[in-house]
Design a protein around this motif. Structure first.
Motif, short mmCIF file in Angstrom:
data_model
loop_
_atom_site.label_atom_id
_atom_site.label_comp_id
_atom_site.label_asym_id
_atom_site.label_seq_id
_atom_site.Cartn_x
_atom_site.Cartn_y
_atom_site.Cartn_z
N LEU A 1 9.22 -50.05 57.67
CA LEU A 1 9.53 -48.82 56.83
C LEU A 1 8.80 -47.80 56.97
O LEU A 1 9.15 -46.60 56.88
N ASP A 2 7.27 -47.76 57.31
CA ASP A 2 6.40 -46.76 57.78
C ASP A 2 6.94 -46.00 58.78
O ASP A 2 6.91 -44.71 58.90
N LEU A 3 7.57 -46.59 59.84
CA LEU A 3 8.12 -45.97 60.99
C LEU A 3 9.09 -45.05 60.78
O LEU A 3 9.32 -43.94 61.26
N ASP B 1 2.67 -39.09 57.36
CA ASP B 1 2.13 -40.38 56.90
C ASP B 1 2.94 -40.96 55.73
O ASP B 1 2.86 -40.19 54.66
N SER B 2 3.10 -42.12 55.62
CA SER B 2 3.58 -42.75 54.41
C SER B 2 2.80 -42.81 53.35
O SER B 2 2.99 -43.11 52.18
N TYR B 3 1.34 -42.67 53.67
CA TYR B 3 0.32 -42.79 52.57
C TYR B 3 -0.22 -41.37 51.86
O TYR B 3 -1.43 -41.41 51.58
N VAL C 1 -3.63 -49.78 67.38
CA VAL C 1 -5.09 -49.94 66.91
C VAL C 1 -5.03 -50.92 65.72
O VAL C 1 -4.51 -50.69 64.72
N SER C 2 -5.75 -51.97 65.98
CA SER C 2 -5.69 -53.24 64.84
C SER C 2 -6.43 -52.87 63.62
O SER C 2 -6.17 -53.33 62.58
N GLN D 1 -0.74 -48.32 59.72
CA GLN D 1 -0.99 -46.89 60.42
C GLN D 1 -1.37 -47.12 61.94
O GLN D 1 -1.08 -46.52 62.81
N GLY D 2 -2.12 -48.40 62.32
CA GLY D 2 -2.59 -48.64 63.73
C GLY D 2 -1.25 -49.18 64.43
O GLY D 2 -1.05 -48.61 65.62
#
Length: 433
Positions: A161-163, A172-174, A343-344, A397-398
């Motif tokens: 969903l974020d992508l 950014d979704s946030y 990025v984890s 985000q990562g």
């Protein structure tokens, strides 16, 4: 995972007060998450640091609760019509569907919502298609972004969903803004303000992008409403007593695809209907698997990222060791690029490329790679169900960086594309060419 953060117990109010006195539990550490009759045990959520002492005192601990008890904020998110509220926590089937409809309504020139089939229990399975002509079938490479073959991997749908939101909105979704966003601010015909850069427009114009955040809606419902750990599988009735649900029911959908189904490799899958790795009665037997196979047969995806939780790895086909991977192995090179881009935000692990986590057969990834030559990867995210803020958000985000690198690789090339326009055999005399 959630059990690293919380413990759920069943006890009465009087017994809880006694425990608070004896264990010096702060009132602020106790959340009452299920109301029952006054004379019945209630359910309370406490920080995980109390787990061992509670077990030592014989306090009943719930090891596989419905996740709505772990995350009671789900009720407010379900009731909301605010995208920011939906993105502030984990999502059930209703919130996922709301989010997909929101994106289709706000960006109609690039997004179309499709019901691609139904689950074993009859729940709709949705796909959001992003393209410059989202209702048309154009001669453009298709790409799949898939999540929640396992319904209890609650973070995986957010990766998808974020992508989708990022590609449509440029944001950014946030709510986080980029430094130069003001340079790209525009409004579309639906009155939606977006900040897409030329590269995002290129992806939308040149590819047909399919976002399927919830392959297993039945398992997700079980995880939220019945028992978290049981949500891995679908809703097939596989154990006795027949005719009613119990916690061992279901098929592991990512053991059900035809490639090397029931391979004979030890522990790669199970024929026991009560196993968490039960592969189903036959290859491709499950409604959800068939939905995904039909879509793939029609679209023949060039790329597929199938998101899972939470080994922090990019798994490269073939994951089943009984199969020989191609040489030269183009997917391995791309898999290493994806892992390097992700990025984890997990202190002890970074993304790496690998063949598998353990023996496994019947995966969507292997079937897609074998059937269509798809650059297909199982992407294991960096967390399972941590507190959403900030760990889950950062994981999403990562992961976005990893997913964007896949699109970038196809846009930059070099890429060899083969367009099949006629699949019928060519007949010359009595010979089939």
């Amino acid at each position: 995972m959630w059990s690293d953060f919380y413990v759920l117990i069943e006890t009465t109010h009087d017994e809880l007060h006694l425990l608070q006195e004896q264990m010096l539990i702060s009132p602020g550490d106790v959340l009452h998450v299920r109301e029952r009759g006054a004379d019945q045990p209630q359910v309370f959520r406490l920080p995980a640091r109390y787990r061992e002492e509670l077990l030592g005192r014989g306090v009943p601990v719930i090891e596989s609760p419905p996740y709505r008890l772990v995350d009671p904020g789900i009720h407010d998110r379900r009731a909301s019509d605010d995208f920011a509220v939906w993105m502030s926590g984990y999502k059930d089937e209703r919130i996922i569907a709301k989010t997909m409809r929101y994106l289709a309504d706000r960006f109609p020139e690039y997004a179309a919502l499709h019901e691609i089939g139904k689950s074993t229990a009859g729940r709709p399975i949705y796909a959001l298609k992003l393209s410059d002509n989202p209702w048309a079938d154009e001669d453009e490479p298709s790409m799949f972004f898939i999540a929640a073959h396992h319904g209890n991997e609650l973070l995986a749908p957010d990766y998808v969903l974020d992508l989708a939101h990022y590609l449509l909105s440029g944001r950014d979704s946030y709510g986080e803004e980029r430094l130069l966003d003001f340079l790209y601010e525009e409004s579309n015909a639906a009155g939606t303000t977006h900040y897409r850069r030329p590269i995002e427009e290129e992806y939308l114009n040149d590819f047909e992008l399919w976002f399927i955040p919830l392959v297993n809606p039945d398992g997700l419902d079980v995880a939220w409403e019945r028992a978290y750990w049981s949500g891995r599988k679908n809703a097939r009735d596989t154990t006795r007593p027949r005719g009613r649900w119990n916690k061992s029911d279901g098929v592991d959908l990512n053991r059900n695809y035809p490639f090397y189904w029931k391979s004979g490799v030890e522990k790669a899958s199970s024929g026991n209907g009560g196993s968490i790795f039960y592969r189903g009665p036959s290859a491709g037997s499950e409604a959800e698997t068939q939905v995904m196979m039909r879509l793939a047969e029609r679209e023949r995806p060039a790329l597929a990222l199938s998101y899972h939780c939470f080994a922090t790895k990019v798994l490269v086909p073939y994951t089943i060791e009984a199969a020989s991977s191609p040489e030269p192995h183009a997917a391995w090179r791309l898999g290493e690029e994806l892992a390097a881009a992700g990025v984890s935000h997990r202190p002890t692990k970074r993304y790496i490329a690998d063949r598998n986590l353990y023996a496994v057969d019947g995966t969507d990834q292997d079937w897609l790679h074998h059937r269509f030559g798809t650059m297909a990867f199982i992407v294991e995210g960096s967390y399972l169900t941590p507190d959403y803020e900030p760990r889950a958000r950062r994981s999403v985000q990562g992961m976005r960086r990893l997913s964007l690198r896949a699109l970038e690789a196809f846009a930059e090339g070099p890429v060899l594309e083969i367009h099949v326009v006629d699949q019928s055999p060519h007949v010359e005399g009595d010979e089939v060419a």
